[in-house]
Motif scaffolding. Structure first.
Motif, PDB file in Angstrom:
ATOM      1  N   CYS A 107       0.839  -1.195   0.000  1.00 21.77           N
ATOM      2  CA  CYS A 107       0.000   0.000   0.000  1.00 21.77           C
ATOM      3  C   CYS A 107       0.876   1.248   0.000  1.00 21.77           C
ATOM      4  O   CYS A 107       1.952   1.266   0.604  1.00 21.77           O
ATOM      5  CB  CYS A 107      -0.928   0.017   1.210  1.00 21.77           C
ATOM      6  SG  CYS A 107      -2.267   1.241   1.064  1.00 21.77           S
TER       7      CYS A 107
ATOM      8  N   CYS B 200      -6.072   1.978   9.915  1.00 21.69           N
ATOM      9  CA  CYS B 200      -6.091   0.792   9.052  1.00 21.69           C
ATOM     10  C   CYS B 200      -6.146  -0.481   9.889  1.00 21.69           C
ATOM     11  O   CYS B 200      -5.281  -0.734  10.731  1.00 21.69           O
ATOM     12  CB  CYS B 200      -4.856   0.771   8.163  1.00 21.69           C
ATOM     13  SG  CYS B 200      -4.803  -0.678   7.072  1.00 21.69           S
TER      14      CYS B 200
ATOM     15  N   ASN C 200      -7.841   3.851  -2.847  1.00 24.34           N
ATOM     16  CA  ASN C 200      -7.581   5.185  -2.300  1.00 24.34           C
ATOM     17  C   ASN C 200      -7.531   6.240  -3.399  1.00 24.34           C
ATOM     18  O   ASN C 200      -7.417   7.434  -3.117  1.00 24.34           O
ATOM     19  CB  ASN C 200      -6.310   5.201  -1.447  1.00 24.34           C
ATOM     20  CG  ASN C 200      -5.043   4.864  -2.228  1.00 24.34           C
ATOM     21  OD1 ASN C 200      -4.886   5.219  -3.390  1.00 24.34           O
ATOM     22  ND2 ASN C 200      -4.107   4.183  -1.561  1.00 24.34           N
TER      23      ASN C 200
ATOM     24  N   HIS D 299      -4.442   9.696   6.141  1.00 18.48           N
ATOM     25  CA  HIS D 299      -4.009   8.654   5.199  1.00 18.48           C
ATOM     26  C   HIS D 299      -2.486   8.487   5.163  1.00 18.48           C
ATOM     27  O   HIS D 299      -2.004   7.425   4.775  1.00 18.48           O
ATOM     28  CB  HIS D 299      -4.529   8.964   3.798  1.00 18.48           C
ATOM     29  CG  HIS D 299      -5.900   8.422   3.553  1.00 18.48           C
ATOM     30  ND1 HIS D 299      -6.159   7.451   2.614  1.00 18.48           N
ATOM     31  CD2 HIS D 299      -7.095   8.705   4.136  1.00 18.48           C
ATOM     32  CE1 HIS D 299      -7.446   7.170   2.620  1.00 18.48           C
ATOM     33  NE2 HIS D 299      -8.045   7.924   3.528  1.00 18.48           N
TER      34      HIS D 299
ATOM     35  N   ASP E 198      -5.765  -3.426   8.747  1.00 13.43           N
ATOM     36  CA  ASP E 198      -4.890  -4.445   8.169  1.00 13.43           C
ATOM     37  C   ASP E 198      -3.413  -4.165   8.415  1.00 13.43           C
ATOM     38  O   ASP E 198      -2.554  -4.825   7.843  1.00 13.43           O
ATOM     39  CB  ASP E 198      -5.129  -4.540   6.658  1.00 13.43           C
ATOM     40  CG  ASP E 198      -6.509  -5.071   6.332  1.00 13.43           C
ATOM     41  OD1 ASP E 198      -6.873  -6.121   6.899  1.00 13.43           O
ATOM     42  OD2 ASP E 198      -7.215  -4.444   5.525  1.00 13.43           O
ATOM     43  N   GLN E 199      -3.129  -3.169   9.248  1.00  9.43           N
ATOM     44  CA  GLN E 199      -1.739  -2.757   9.432  1.00  9.43           C
ATOM     45  C   GLN E 199      -0.854  -3.913   9.889  1.00  9.43           C
ATOM     46  O   GLN E 199       0.205  -4.164   9.319  1.00  9.43           O
ATOM     47  CB  GLN E 199      -1.656  -1.613  10.452  1.00  9.43           C
ATOM     48  CG  GLN E 199      -0.272  -1.021  10.632  1.00  9.43           C
ATOM     49  CD  GLN E 199       0.212  -0.277   9.401  1.00  9.43           C
ATOM     50  OE1 GLN E 199      -0.582   0.328   8.688  1.00  9.43           O
ATOM     51  NE2 GLN E 199       1.503  -0.346   9.122  1.00  9.43           N
TER      52      GLN E 199
ATOM     53  N   ARG F 143      -0.460  -6.545   7.212  1.00  8.46           N
ATOM     54  CA  ARG F 143       0.423  -6.082   6.154  1.00  8.46           C
ATOM     55  C   ARG F 143       1.889  -6.175   6.558  1.00  8.46           C
ATOM     56  O   ARG F 143       2.762  -6.464   5.732  1.00  8.46           O
ATOM     57  CB  ARG F 143       0.053  -4.647   5.766  1.00  8.46           C
ATOM     58  CG  ARG F 143       0.771  -4.157   4.515  1.00  8.46           C
ATOM     59  CD  ARG F 143       0.386  -2.738   4.165  1.00  8.46           C
ATOM     60  NE  ARG F 143      -1.052  -2.621   4.016  1.00  8.46           N
ATOM     61  CZ  ARG F 143      -1.816  -1.786   4.696  1.00  8.46           C
ATOM     62  NH1 ARG F 143      -1.278  -1.002   5.613  1.00  8.46           N
ATOM     63  NH2 ARG F 143      -3.107  -1.732   4.500  1.00  8.46           N
TER      64      ARG F 143
ATOM     65  N   SER G 258      -6.018  -5.619   1.554  1.00  7.46           N
ATOM     66  CA  SER G 258      -5.280  -5.135   2.711  1.00  7.46           C
ATOM     67  C   SER G 258      -4.296  -4.077   2.254  1.00  7.46           C
ATOM     68  O   SER G 258      -3.796  -3.293   3.061  1.00  7.46           O
ATOM     69  CB  SER G 258      -4.538  -6.287   3.384  1.00  7.46           C
ATOM     70  OG  SER G 258      -5.443  -7.291   3.773  1.00  7.46           O
TER      71      SER G 258
ATOM     72  N   GLU H  54      -3.327  -1.581  -1.580  1.00  9.60           N
ATOM     73  CA  GLU H  54      -3.989  -0.772  -2.596  1.00  9.60           C
ATOM     74  C   GLU H  54      -4.024  -1.546  -3.913  1.00  9.60           C
ATOM     75  O   GLU H  54      -2.980  -1.784  -4.531  1.00  9.60           O
ATOM     76  CB  GLU H  54      -3.247   0.556  -2.768  1.00  9.60           C
ATOM     77  CG  GLU H  54      -3.703   1.401  -3.943  1.00  9.60           C
ATOM     78  CD  GLU H  54      -5.217   1.601  -3.991  1.00  9.60           C
ATOM     79  OE1 GLU H  54      -5.769   1.517  -5.106  1.00  9.60           O
ATOM     80  OE2 GLU H  54      -5.832   1.842  -2.928  1.00  9.60           O
TER      81      GLU H  54
ATOM     82  N   ARG I  33      -0.671   4.934   4.581  1.00  6.69           N
ATOM     83  CA  ARG I  33      -0.481   4.312   5.905  1.00  6.69           C
ATOM     84  C   ARG I  33      -1.551   4.869   6.857  1.00  6.69           C
ATOM     85  O   ARG I  33      -1.225   5.544   7.836  1.00  6.69           O
ATOM     86  CB  ARG I  33       0.919   4.604   6.423  1.00  6.69           C
ATOM     87  CG  ARG I  33       2.048   4.053   5.532  1.00  6.69           C
ATOM     88  CD  ARG I  33       3.363   4.746   5.822  1.00  6.69           C
ATOM     89  NE  ARG I  33       3.294   6.164   5.441  1.00  6.69           N
ATOM     90  CZ  ARG I  33       4.176   7.078   5.862  1.00  6.69           C
ATOM     91  NH1 ARG I  33       5.156   6.727   6.664  1.00  6.69           N
ATOM     92  NH2 ARG I  33       4.054   8.343   5.467  1.00  6.69           N
ATOM     93  N   CYS I  34      -2.799   4.580   6.539  1.00  6.39           N
ATOM     94  CA  CYS I  34      -3.924   5.181   7.258  1.00  6.39           C
ATOM     95  C   CYS I  34      -3.854   4.870   8.752  1.00  6.39           C
ATOM     96  O   CYS I  34      -3.572   3.738   9.154  1.00  6.39           O
ATOM     97  CB  CYS I  34      -5.234   4.677   6.683  1.00  6.39           C
ATOM     98  SG  CYS I  34      -5.443   5.049   4.921  1.00  6.39           S
TER      99      CYS I  34
END
Length: 358
Positions: free
Chosen positions: A48, A55, A121, A156, A57-58, A61, A93, A95, A51-52
């Protein structure tokens, strides 16, 4: 709560009642059969360029930097078509527009008769990728979560400067291409709110309308539902709901405000919707929903090793299915399928009192 003003019929598309369009699957479930999923969510990559801060799914990921090879995705889509899957949402998870073969995915889905959609995004949604989306997809949802560059940068945290204006220009280009080609693509602007951006809900709604998109989806961030302690977000929920209600008044013909508000748990006893949806992640493993990705206890198996059909009807998925049906995963649930589950529980109930009287 959903907006009461819907100029383009989009509220029906967001309604849980659409599960009733799949009575063949529901009848199969009533008969005790394992039916093919209606929808598959496909994550082509875990990489991705944002790096929201919220997130979900951090961690996954960080553990999984995978992307699926095109040949794997091609075979997967062909198998989904053979099984009768109706729709594929390309998301992730990561982009999904980072994979160079995104247009190939969408054109293959179209050729095989599977409906497609994309969540993104929006930072890379231009050129051939944008054209493939316009020509093939039923809908695209761009997660922006802001009305200004400053707020977007803070939430974001894109790896490249200037992403906010780039995203807005890409949305404008998508709208223009849709109109030029006369395609029915539904373009949505997604705004998840917490205490850090709630002040921009109205401004984002006006911005989305000015961009020419079909809708803006407004809801609270799904933090509390994942067991994360966030007192600031809980305190902000009332203000978020109030501002979303104000924004809902900006609906007009051709532009719909999907006012989702704050998700609340429904009184359900099982997750029956997990029999109708599957997630294939970038590591090649299957999960029941986005909330369970990377969770070993809810890992249903690898499509790389067994193929989609082998996993879907396999023993490992049946074991995980039992844990899901008994709600062992409820503490990490974002409540996305609660509406479907309420309908399915009623549809599949045996001996429902006074069901003969409508």
């Amino acid at each position: 709560m959903l907006s009461s003003s819907d100029g383009n019929g989009l509220l029906e598309a967001f309604s849980a009642l659409k599960v009733l369009q799949h009575l063949d699957r529901i009848q199969g479930m009533r008969e005790g059969r394992i039916v093919p999923p209606v929808t598959v969510e496909l994550d082509p990559t875990n990489l991705c360029n944002h790096r929201c801060v919220w997130c979900l799914d951090q961690r996954f990921r960080e553990e999984c930097h995978d992307s699926l090879a095109w040949e794997v995705v091609r075979k997967l889509i062909e198998e989904l078509a053979e099984m009768g899957v109706k729709g594929v949402v390309v998301k992730g998870s990561g982009e999904p527009t980072l994979v160079p073969y995104l247009p190939d995915i969408l054109y293959l889905l179209r050729r095989l008769g599977i409906r497609s959609a994309l969540t993104t995004n929006g930072s890379l949604l231009s050129g051939d990728k944008a054209r493939a989306v316009v020509e093939c997809c039923d809908w695209v949802r761009v997660s922006v979560d802001a009305a200004t560059a400053e707020t977007h940068q803070r939430i974001h945290r894109p790896v490249q400067d200037g992403d906010f204006e780039r995203i807005l220009n890409n949305i404008r280009g998508l709208v223009a291409m849709k109109r030029s080609l006369g395609k029915p693509l539904v373009i949505g602007y997604k705004f998840s709110a917490d205490e850090n951006n709630l002040h921009e809900i109205l401004e984002a709604t006006r911005l989305a309308r000015a961009l020419g998109v079909d809708n803006i989806s407004l809801r609270g961030v799904d933090l509390a539902c994942h067991g994360l302690e966030d007192s600031s977000f809980r305190l902000a929920q009332a203000e978020i709901s109030t501002r979303i209600e104000e924004a809902a008044r900006l609906s007009e013909p051709g532009f719909t405000v999907i006012a989702g508000g704050i998700r609340r748990p429904a009184r359900i006893s099982s997750c029956l919707a997990s029999d109708l949806v599957a997630v294939v992640s970038a590591n090649g493993h299957m999960y029941a929903c986005l909330d369970l990705k990377g969770q070993e206890r809810f890992d249903m198996g690898s499509v790389l090793e067994e193929g989609f059909r082998g996993v879907w009807y396999g023993k490992k998925r049946m074991d995980v299915r039992g844990r899901i049906q008994s709600m062992e995963c409820r503490s990490r649930c974002s409540l996305k399928y609660d509406g479907y589950n309420r309908i399915l529980e009623a549809a599949l109930a045996k001996g429902l009192m006074h069901s003969e009287f409508l």
